[in-house]
Structure formats: C-alpha cells, structure tokens
Design a protein around this motif. Structure first.
Motif, mmCIF file in Angstrom:
data_model
loop_
_atom_site.group_PDB
_atom_site.id
_atom_site.type_symbol
_atom_site.label_atom_id
_atom_site.label_comp_id
_atom_site.label_asym_id
_atom_site.label_seq_id
_atom_site.Cartn_x
_atom_site.Cartn_y
_atom_site.Cartn_z
ATOM 1 N N GLY A 16 53.640 -4.681 -45.342
ATOM 2 C CA GLY A 16 52.659 -4.751 -44.263
ATOM 3 C C GLY A 16 51.285 -4.295 -44.720
ATOM 4 N N PHE A 17 51.241 -3.185 -45.470
ATOM 5 C CA PHE A 17 49.967 -2.698 -45.987
ATOM 6 C C PHE A 17 49.310 -3.748 -46.880
ATOM 7 C CE2 PHE A 17 51.440 1.498 -44.745
ATOM 8 C CZ PHE A 17 50.258 2.135 -44.391
ATOM 9 N N ILE A 18 50.086 -4.320 -47.784
ATOM 10 C CA ILE A 18 49.546 -5.286 -48.747
ATOM 11 C C ILE A 18 49.023 -6.524 -48.038
ATOM 12 C CG2 ILE A 18 50.138 -6.817 -50.660
ATOM 13 C CD1 ILE A 18 52.225 -4.653 -51.513
ATOM 14 N N LEU A 19 49.859 -7.099 -47.164
ATOM 15 C CA LEU A 19 49.466 -8.326 -46.485
ATOM 16 C C LEU A 19 48.326 -8.099 -45.506
ATOM 17 C CD1 LEU A 19 52.939 -9.987 -45.796
ATOM 18 C CD2 LEU A 19 51.270 -10.562 -47.577
ATOM 19 N N THR A 20 48.275 -6.914 -44.911
ATOM 20 C CA THR A 20 47.206 -6.616 -43.958
ATOM 21 C C THR A 20 45.848 -6.698 -44.627
ATOM 22 O OG1 THR A 20 48.599 -5.218 -42.607
ATOM 23 C CG2 THR A 20 46.233 -4.840 -42.448
ATOM 24 N N PHE A 21 45.707 -6.036 -45.765
ATOM 25 C CA PHE A 21 44.421 -6.055 -46.447
ATOM 26 C C PHE A 21 44.141 -7.431 -47.057
ATOM 27 C CE2 PHE A 21 45.482 -1.470 -46.578
ATOM 28 C CZ PHE A 21 44.404 -1.022 -45.836
ATOM 29 N N ALA A 22 45.188 -8.110 -47.499
ATOM 30 C CA ALA A 22 44.998 -9.421 -48.123
ATOM 31 C C ALA A 22 44.570 -10.464 -47.111
ATOM 32 C CB ALA A 22 46.289 -9.865 -48.810
ATOM 33 N N GLN A 23 45.044 -10.336 -45.861
ATOM 34 C CA GLN A 23 44.762 -11.357 -44.864
ATOM 35 C C GLN A 23 43.693 -10.927 -43.867
ATOM 36 O OE1 GLN A 23 48.318 -12.829 -43.023
ATOM 37 N NE2 GLN A 23 49.407 -13.018 -44.938
ATOM 38 N N LYS A 24 42.959 -9.868 -44.146
ATOM 39 C CA LYS A 24 41.854 -9.427 -43.312
ATOM 40 C C LYS A 24 42.307 -9.195 -41.869
ATOM 41 C CE LYS A 24 38.384 -11.763 -46.125
ATOM 42 N NZ LYS A 24 37.265 -12.747 -46.141
ATOM 43 N N ASN A 25 43.331 -8.344 -41.730
ATOM 44 C CA ASN A 25 43.810 -7.916 -40.427
ATOM 45 C C ASN A 25 44.534 -8.999 -39.633
ATOM 46 O OD1 ASN A 25 42.776 -5.406 -40.932
ATOM 47 N ND2 ASN A 25 40.902 -5.721 -39.769
ATOM 48 N N ASP A 26 44.945 -10.097 -40.281
ATOM 49 C CA ASP A 26 45.737 -11.105 -39.584
ATOM 50 C C ASP A 26 47.144 -10.601 -39.286
ATOM 51 O OD1 ASP A 26 43.707 -12.924 -39.468
ATOM 52 O OD2 ASP A 26 44.284 -13.988 -41.285
ATOM 53 N N LEU A 27 47.609 -9.634 -40.037
ATOM 54 C CA LEU A 27 48.943 -9.085 -39.836
ATOM 55 C C LEU A 27 48.824 -7.679 -39.270
ATOM 56 C CD1 LEU A 27 52.015 -9.648 -40.382
ATOM 57 C CD2 LEU A 27 51.718 -8.297 -42.455
ATOM 58 N N GLY A 28 49.459 -7.455 -38.122
ATOM 59 C CA GLY A 28 49.406 -6.144 -37.495
ATOM 60 C C GLY A 28 50.671 -5.353 -37.759
ATOM 61 N N ALA A 29 50.710 -4.137 -37.243
ATOM 62 C CA ALA A 29 51.886 -3.273 -37.382
ATOM 63 C C ALA A 29 52.119 -2.547 -36.062
ATOM 64 C CB ALA A 29 51.687 -2.273 -38.517
ATOM 65 N N TRP A 30 53.354 -2.573 -35.603
ATOM 66 C CA TRP A 30 53.743 -1.894 -34.367
ATOM 67 C C TRP A 30 54.757 -0.809 -34.706
ATOM 68 C CZ3 TRP A 30 54.711 -6.067 -30.000
ATOM 69 C CH2 TRP A 30 53.537 -6.829 -29.839
ATOM 70 N N TYR A 31 54.511 0.400 -34.186
ATOM 71 C CA TYR A 31 55.440 1.515 -34.354
ATOM 72 C C TYR A 31 55.957 1.879 -32.959
ATOM 73 C CZ TYR A 31 52.891 1.457 -38.706
ATOM 74 O OH TYR A 31 52.307 1.041 -39.877
ATOM 75 N N MET A 32 57.281 1.849 -32.777
ATOM 76 C CA MET A 32 57.840 1.851 -31.433
ATOM 77 C C MET A 32 58.967 2.870 -31.284
ATOM 78 S SD MET A 32 58.059 -2.322 -31.075
ATOM 79 C CE MET A 32 59.253 -2.363 -32.415
ATOM 80 N N TYR A 33 58.978 3.523 -30.134
ATOM 81 C CA TYR A 33 60.063 4.420 -29.757
ATOM 82 C C TYR A 33 60.628 3.949 -28.420
ATOM 83 C CZ TYR A 33 62.440 8.323 -27.554
ATOM 84 O OH TYR A 33 63.370 9.091 -26.888
ATOM 85 N N PHE A 34 61.961 3.806 -28.346
ATOM 86 C CA PHE A 34 62.635 3.403 -27.115
ATOM 87 C C PHE A 34 63.711 4.425 -26.767
ATOM 88 C CE2 PHE A 34 61.263 -0.497 -29.233
ATOM 89 C CZ PHE A 34 60.585 -1.163 -28.216
ATOM 90 N N GLY A 35 63.648 4.964 -25.558
ATOM 91 C CA GLY A 35 64.685 5.857 -25.071
ATOM 92 C C GLY A 35 65.374 5.237 -23.865
ATOM 93 N N ASN A 36 66.689 5.318 -23.837
ATOM 94 C CA ASN A 36 67.463 4.853 -22.689
ATOM 95 C C ASN A 36 68.561 5.888 -22.457
ATOM 96 O OD1 ASN A 36 68.323 3.129 -20.603
ATOM 97 N ND2 ASN A 36 69.842 2.205 -21.944
ATOM 98 N N ASN A 37 68.272 6.853 -21.601
ATOM 99 C CA ASN A 37 69.099 8.056 -21.503
ATOM 100 C C ASN A 37 69.796 8.137 -20.153
ATOM 101 O OD1 ASN A 37 66.168 8.929 -22.844
ATOM 102 N ND2 ASN A 37 67.941 9.352 -24.113
ATOM 103 N N LYS A 38 71.107 8.320 -20.176
ATOM 104 C CA LYS A 38 71.891 8.473 -18.953
ATOM 105 C C LYS A 38 71.508 9.776 -18.244
ATOM 106 C CE LYS A 38 75.200 5.192 -18.661
ATOM 107 N NZ LYS A 38 75.546 4.475 -17.415
ATOM 108 N N ILE A 39 71.242 9.679 -16.938
ATOM 109 C CA ILE A 39 70.982 10.875 -16.146
ATOM 110 C C ILE A 39 72.093 11.097 -15.114
ATOM 111 C CG2 ILE A 39 68.502 10.928 -16.511
ATOM 112 C CD1 ILE A 39 68.077 9.449 -13.950
ATOM 113 N N SER A 40 72.968 10.128 -14.964
ATOM 114 C CA SER A 40 74.198 10.266 -14.177
ATOM 115 C C SER A 40 75.114 9.129 -14.616
ATOM 116 C CB SER A 40 73.917 10.200 -12.675
ATOM 117 O OG SER A 40 73.593 8.882 -12.276
ATOM 118 N N LYS A 41 76.279 9.013 -13.990
ATOM 119 C CA LYS A 41 77.217 7.970 -14.406
ATOM 120 C C LYS A 41 76.613 6.579 -14.244
ATOM 121 C CE LYS A 41 81.967 6.377 -13.785
ATOM 122 N NZ LYS A 41 83.252 6.578 -13.069
ATOM 123 N N LYS A 42 75.790 6.384 -13.220
ATOM 124 C CA LYS A 42 75.224 5.071 -12.926
ATOM 125 C C LYS A 42 73.740 4.944 -13.277
ATOM 126 C CE LYS A 42 78.567 2.632 -10.824
ATOM 127 N NZ LYS A 42 78.923 1.233 -11.184
#
Length: 225
Positions: A16-42
C-alpha cells in the motif's frame, strides 16, 4: 500460523505504501475496528471505527464512527439493528481540503448461512443521511463469504479467505451510488477475535478507486448468557 499472517499483513501494508506514492494517492488505506458484543442472550452492541486515508497514512479522507443495538430473532442469527453513525469527511475540492460532517441513522438486517466450508452473510441496510446542506436516503446490500483454508471450520488459529460485494443505491436520481468488491486473507486469533488484510475496489459513476484494508474484529461478550 500467526507469524505467517503477520508477514502477510506487513506485505499488504508495505504494498500500500509503495503503490500509494507511485500512483499519486490513487490508492487509499482504511484501518478498521469492528465490535459486536453480546449484552444479553438476545441483544448485542455494535461499535465500529474506521480511519480512512487518501494515502497509506496521515492524509485523512474520512473518519467514521458507528454504533447501534441489535436483536437476534433466532439464536446468534437473523439480527435486526438500529444504529447511528458520525462521519467526518475531508475531501479535496479544487485542490483544497474541505470538511464535511454527516449524521446518519441506519437500520439493518443480517442473516447467516453455512454450506460446507462456506460461511455466507447477507446484510441489508437502510440509511437516513443528514448532511450539512442536504438529506438523502440510501439502500445497501452486501453478500460476504468467509472460507477457512487451514481447517474445515472457522476455529482458532485458522487462516481463511474473505470476499464480499456490496451495492449502494440512492432513493433519488441517480439511483446507482457505488459498488464495492473486496478480497482478503484473515486469521482467527481465538473464538472472539480475528484480523483481516486485503484489497477493496470501489466503483462509482465517474470514478474507480482501490483501497488497502486492515480490519480487526472483536466479539467478546459482556454477558455469560
């Protein structure tokens, strides 16, 4: 196996770093966190943060924070959810960065199926988008598949492949908004955590852009039920 995936994630990120600089920001990068936490049975609590960049790191394109409460219609499946999203966008307009804030309410339904090694997920989402100078509604449908590679099921210490396709449709004209196609490799750390590294191509009416993606998934329950 953990070492293998660590090398894989480092390789994808380095690419991603290499292609980003080579393509003048045509390639982006997303850093993602997903939580799906039970708070009761349902009930479950959805929590999510996405840090999206025009380049590999530092040039913010969008900060997205989503949360919501879901309810399982059947045990651990057929989940309906009501949520809220805060979206800070910093697009370039005529070469200058602007700042836009959006508040979003969304309703979604997720159902899961399993066929052999194939873990399928269908997600249907309706969004009410409150932009600074506009109001829009949008429908999204995503079909995702996880396929374990090193074991027959998605068990701890399993390397797996992940793919999805998601289409976005406006309620007004033009109807087509965008389509996302994604492919990645993932690693199941334990029964409640996994990580993925992959590539997503986003197709819009007049634009086609790629994103490197690193995602972490946390399903640690808040209840023993």
């Amino acid at each position: 196996m953990r070492k293998v995936f660590t090398k894989l994630a480092f390789t994808v990120l380095s690419l991603g770093f290499i292609l980003t600089f080579a393509q003048k920001n045509d390639l982006g990068a997303w850093y993602m966190y997903f939580g799906n936490n039970k708070i009761s049975k349902k009930l479950n609590w959805h929590n999510e943060i996405q840090y999206r960049n025009f380049d590999a790191l530092g040039d913010l394109e969008q900060l997205l924070i989503r949360t919501g409460v879901g309810y399982d219609l059947t045990e651990n499946n057929n989940n309906v959810l009501l949520g809220y999203g805060f979206i800070l966008s910093q697009p370039y307009v005529n070469g200058e960065k602007k700042e836009n804030i959006e508040h979003r309410i969304f309703q979604q339904y997720i159902t899961k199926q399993k066929f052999g090694r194939f873990y399928l997920q269908h997600r249907y989402r309706l969004e009410e988008r409150f932009l600074q100078d506009d109001f829009r509604m949008r429908f999204r449908y995503m079909l995702g598949v996880n396929i374990p590679i090193t074991q027959k099921e998605m068990l701890p210490k399993t390397l797996y492949a992940s793919v999805y396709n998601e289409i976005f449709l406006h309620f007004n004209s033009p109807v087509f908004d965008r389509n996302r196609v994604y492919g990645a490799l993932g690693y199941v750390i334990n029964k409640n955590m996994r990580i993925e590294a992959g590539y997503m191509n986003q197709i819009q009416e007049n634009r086609n852009r790629g994103q490197i993606q690193i995602g972490f998934y946390n399903n640690i329950p808040f209840t023993k039920n």
